[in-house]
Design an enzyme around this catalytic site. Structure first.
Site, PDB file in Angstrom:
ATOM      1  N   ASP A 150      37.756  36.096  41.579  1.00 23.37           N
ATOM      2  CA  ASP A 150      36.638  35.847  42.998  1.00 23.37           C
ATOM      3  C   ASP A 150      37.194  37.366  43.897  1.00 23.37           C
ATOM      4  OD1 ASP A 150      38.047  33.966  43.553  1.00 23.37           O
ATOM      5  OD2 ASP A 150      35.930  32.834  44.509  1.00 23.37           O
ATOM      6  N   ASP A 184      37.487  35.700  50.077  1.00 20.52           N
ATOM      7  CA  ASP A 184      37.400  35.300  48.607  1.00 20.52           C
ATOM      8  C   ASP A 184      35.546  35.034  48.666  1.00 20.52           C
ATOM      9  OD1 ASP A 184      39.833  34.821  47.852  1.00 20.52           O
ATOM     10  OD2 ASP A 184      39.682  32.834  48.147  1.00 20.52           O
ATOM     11  N   LEU A 185      34.775  34.501  47.308  1.00 21.16           N
ATOM     12  CA  LEU A 185      33.295  34.122  47.423  1.00 21.16           C
ATOM     13  C   LEU A 185      33.334  32.415  47.377  1.00 21.16           C
ATOM     14  CD1 LEU A 185      32.016  36.887  44.871  1.00 21.16           C
ATOM     15  CD2 LEU A 185      32.704  36.764  46.904  1.00 21.16           C
TER      16      LEU A 185
END
Length: 219
Positions: free
Chosen positions: A134, A91-92
């Site tokens: 994302d 996950d960003l």
């Protein structure tokens, strides 16, 4: 109904009997890189060519469908080859805030550059895919032992944290990573995804821009 499905984080769509899109939620818009207005009234064959079904339109890495298919095939071979595979869910960090502040064009540029960096870090025999929004996933082949996994995870975190220059801004993001391996933690993709997701949750709880490897018995 639209408000209800928009609140669901997983991609949702619905079609008529002829296969034309009637609607979808925000997560599905993010997943396919198109708005609800662009989708409604069209079939998948009108909107996407065969290659687009396998490649994510924004990042040019494997689509969720293509990555899942490859991962299932690799995990099925584990018992026969005795060669473990590992799944990394990524996950960003802080992407939503940057996307909201600078707009979707900047957000797409960040996703594209991040995907390029992830792909450059792994071997050609490994797989990287965008699951939606994302969220990315990486499948690593031949990953016996935790030392190599730790090295790869640290390298991914380091390269993802380097500044990204877009036409509108220079931004810095991070990445949180959850790691699980087959056959140690699960022997199918559903179980492996569940374990990696739990590990990702732990990584985020610690403080982001870090990784966590799933441990047996972890809730």
């Amino acid at each position: 109904m639209q408000a209800v499905i928009n609140a669901v984080p997983a991609p949702i769509f619905f079609k008529d009997r002829e296969g034309r899109y009637l609607g979808c939620n925000h997560a599905f818009e993010d997943y396919v890189g198109m708005t609800r207005e662009q989708l409604v009234g069209h079939t998948v064959f009108e909107l996407f060519d065969p290659e687009l079904a396998l490649t994510d339109t924004v990042t040019q890495v494997d689509s969720r469908f293509s990555f899942t298919r490859s991962a299932e095939a690799a995990i099925a071979l584990v018992n026969r080859t005795a060669s473990p595979v590992s799944l990394l869910l990524l996950d960003l960090d802080n992407f939503k805030g940057i996307n909201d502040a600078h707009g979707h064009l900047t957000g797409d540029a960040i996703l594209l550059e991040t995907a390029r960096r992830l792909r450059s870090t792994i071997r050609k025999t490994d797989k990287v895919g965008r699951l939606g929004g994302d969220e990315f996933a990486i499948l690593l082949q031949d990953t016996a032992g935790t030392e190599r996994l730790e090295q790869i995870a640290n390298k991914l975190i380091a390269i993802a944290s380097e500044p990204i220059v877009t036409p509108d801004a220079e931004v810095c993001i991070g990445v949180s990573i959850g790691v699980a391996s087959a056959p140690d933690h699960a022997d199918d993709l559903t179980g492996l995804m569940r374990c990696a997701d739990r590990a990702l949750y732990r990584a985020k709880a610690v403080g982001k821009s870090c990784f966590h490897i799933f441990r047996d018995g972890q809730s």
